[in-house]
Design a protein around this motif. Structure first.
Motif, PDB file in Angstrom:
ATOM      1  N   SER A 126       8.811 -10.361  -7.253  1.00  0.00           N
ATOM      2  CA  SER A 126       8.362  -8.963  -7.297  1.00  0.00           C
ATOM      3  C   SER A 126       8.322  -8.380  -5.889  1.00  0.00           C
ATOM      4  CB  SER A 126       6.976  -8.869  -7.921  1.00  0.00           C
ATOM      5  OG  SER A 126       7.025  -9.210  -9.271  1.00  0.00           O
ATOM      6  N   ASP A 127       8.952  -7.239  -5.724  1.00  0.00           N
ATOM      7  CA  ASP A 127       8.960  -6.565  -4.429  1.00  0.00           C
ATOM      8  C   ASP A 127       7.628  -5.910  -4.111  1.00  0.00           C
ATOM      9  OD1 ASP A 127      11.584  -7.258  -3.929  1.00  0.00           O
ATOM     10  OD2 ASP A 127      12.381  -5.434  -4.865  1.00  0.00           O
ATOM     11  N   GLU A 128       6.819  -5.632  -5.133  1.00  0.00           N
ATOM     12  CA  GLU A 128       5.539  -4.955  -4.923  1.00  0.00           C
ATOM     13  C   GLU A 128       4.484  -5.873  -4.318  1.00  0.00           C
ATOM     14  OE1 GLU A 128       6.695  -5.261  -8.190  1.00  0.00           O
ATOM     15  OE2 GLU A 128       7.793  -3.369  -8.309  1.00  0.00           O
ATOM     16  N   THR A 169       2.227  -2.437 -12.089  1.00  0.00           N
ATOM     17  CA  THR A 169       2.280  -3.810 -11.586  1.00  0.00           C
ATOM     18  C   THR A 169       1.113  -4.628 -12.116  1.00  0.00           C
ATOM     19  OG1 THR A 169       3.354  -3.029  -9.567  1.00  0.00           O
ATOM     20  CG2 THR A 169       2.359  -5.211  -9.491  1.00  0.00           C
ATOM     21  N   ILE A 170      -0.080  -4.050 -12.097  1.00  0.00           N
ATOM     22  CA  ILE A 170      -1.264  -4.747 -12.605  1.00  0.00           C
ATOM     23  C   ILE A 170      -1.103  -5.050 -14.090  1.00  0.00           C
ATOM     24  CG2 ILE A 170      -3.730  -4.469 -13.085  1.00  0.00           C
ATOM     25  CD1 ILE A 170      -3.884  -2.878 -10.429  1.00  0.00           C
ATOM     26  N   GLU A 171      -0.625  -4.081 -14.862  1.00  0.00           N
ATOM     27  CA  GLU A 171      -0.425  -4.282 -16.297  1.00  0.00           C
ATOM     28  C   GLU A 171       0.655  -5.325 -16.578  1.00  0.00           C
ATOM     29  OE1 GLU A 171       0.306  -0.418 -17.905  1.00  0.00           O
ATOM     30  OE2 GLU A 171      -1.761   0.238 -17.546  1.00  0.00           O
ATOM     31  N   LYS A 172       1.683  -5.371 -15.733  1.00  0.00           N
ATOM     32  CA  LYS A 172       2.754  -6.361 -15.916  1.00  0.00           C
ATOM     33  C   LYS A 172       2.204  -7.775 -15.789  1.00  0.00           C
ATOM     34  CE  LYS A 172       5.739  -6.923 -12.537  1.00  0.00           C
ATOM     35  NZ  LYS A 172       6.901  -6.808 -11.632  1.00  0.00           N
ATOM     36  N   ILE A 210      -3.374  -3.480  -1.342  1.00  0.00           N
ATOM     37  CA  ILE A 210      -4.301  -3.292  -2.451  1.00  0.00           C
ATOM     38  C   ILE A 210      -4.580  -4.662  -3.047  1.00  0.00           C
ATOM     39  CG2 ILE A 210      -4.655  -2.180  -4.679  1.00  0.00           C
ATOM     40  CD1 ILE A 210      -2.552  -0.073  -3.643  1.00  0.00           C
ATOM     41  N   TYR A 211      -5.822  -5.104  -2.943  1.00  0.00           N
ATOM     42  CA  TYR A 211      -6.218  -6.432  -3.385  1.00  0.00           C
ATOM     43  C   TYR A 211      -6.609  -6.416  -4.855  1.00  0.00           C
ATOM     44  CZ  TYR A 211      -6.440  -8.270   1.379  1.00  0.00           C
ATOM     45  OH  TYR A 211      -6.135  -8.702   2.639  1.00  0.00           O
ATOM     46  N   SER A 254       0.807  -1.224   0.000  1.00  0.00           N
ATOM     47  CA  SER A 254       0.000   0.000   0.000  1.00  0.00           C
ATOM     48  C   SER A 254       0.839   1.273   0.000  1.00  0.00           C
ATOM     49  CB  SER A 254      -0.933   0.006   1.206  1.00  0.00           C
ATOM     50  OG  SER A 254      -0.178  -0.002   2.400  1.00  0.00           O
ATOM     51  N   ASP A 255       2.150   1.162   0.191  1.00  0.00           N
ATOM     52  CA  ASP A 255       2.979   2.363   0.294  1.00  0.00           C
ATOM     53  C   ASP A 255       3.556   2.825  -1.046  1.00  0.00           C
ATOM     54  OD1 ASP A 255       4.713   0.254  -0.011  1.00  0.00           O
ATOM     55  OD2 ASP A 255       6.187   1.017   1.409  1.00  0.00           O
ATOM     56  N   ILE A 256       3.232   2.151  -2.142  1.00  0.00           N
ATOM     57  CA  ILE A 256       3.746   2.590  -3.439  1.00  0.00           C
ATOM     58  C   ILE A 256       2.715   3.500  -4.110  1.00  0.00           C
ATOM     59  CG2 ILE A 256       5.206   0.561  -3.722  1.00  0.00           C
ATOM     60  CD1 ILE A 256       3.196  -0.622  -5.603  1.00  0.00           C
ATOM     61  N   GLU A 257       3.184   4.281  -5.082  1.00  0.00           N
ATOM     62  CA  GLU A 257       2.325   5.256  -5.750  1.00  0.00           C
ATOM     63  C   GLU A 257       1.342   4.575  -6.697  1.00  0.00           C
ATOM     64  OE1 GLU A 257       4.621   8.249  -7.638  1.00  0.00           O
ATOM     65  OE2 GLU A 257       5.839   8.628  -5.855  1.00  0.00           O
ATOM     66  N   GLN A 258       0.305   5.325  -7.080  1.00  0.00           N
ATOM     67  CA  GLN A 258      -0.743   4.785  -7.944  1.00  0.00           C
ATOM     68  C   GLN A 258      -0.196   4.375  -9.307  1.00  0.00           C
ATOM     69  OE1 GLN A 258      -3.756   3.988  -7.012  1.00  0.00           O
ATOM     70  NE2 GLN A 258      -4.310   3.268  -9.040  1.00  0.00           N
ATOM     71  N   ASP A 259       0.783   5.120  -9.829  1.00  0.00           N
ATOM     72  CA  ASP A 259       1.382   4.760 -11.119  1.00  0.00           C
ATOM     73  C   ASP A 259       2.083   3.412 -11.040  1.00  0.00           C
ATOM     74  OD1 ASP A 259       0.482   7.138 -12.149  1.00  0.00           O
ATOM     75  OD2 ASP A 259       2.387   8.189 -11.817  1.00  0.00           O
TER      76      ASP A 259
END
Length: 94
Positions: free
Chosen positions: A81-83, A22-25, A58-59, A12-17
């Motif tokens: 992945s670190d995210e 990540t989702i697109e990857k 973020i689920y 949750s601490d990463i930016e929206q971009d």
């Protein structure tokens, strides 16, 4: 191809971009040999217990059809992945 679903939790601490990237990857990995049937970003929620000092995440839930090769690659990339805080890939029986 078989039906699968994956749920993963993004930090949750990463930016929206970075969240969108990540989702697109992961969608790109699935679409390379499979097809996404349903994609749902459930948003930021509180975790049941603390994981690696994170209380929120973020689920994201994805239903897709894919071959075993796609599952192996998706699992490999999610592990490194670190995210990603946690993830679970299961075969959909319905």
């Amino acid at each position: 191809m078989r039906k699968y679903e994956v749920m993963y939790i993004i930090r949750s601490d990463i930016e929206q971009d970075a969240v969108q990237a990540t989702i697109e990857k992961f969608q790109g990995i699935i679409n390379n040999g499979g097809e996404v049937t349903k994609h749902d970003v459930m948003g930021k929620r509180r975790l049941a217990y603390e994981i690696n000092k994170f209380r929120d995440g973020i689920y994201v839930l994805v239903h897709f059809n894919a071959t075993n090769d796609v599952i192996v690659e998706l699992d490999r990339v999610m592990k490194i992945s670190d995210e990603i805080v946690r993830y679970l890939i299961v075969r959909d029986v319905a």
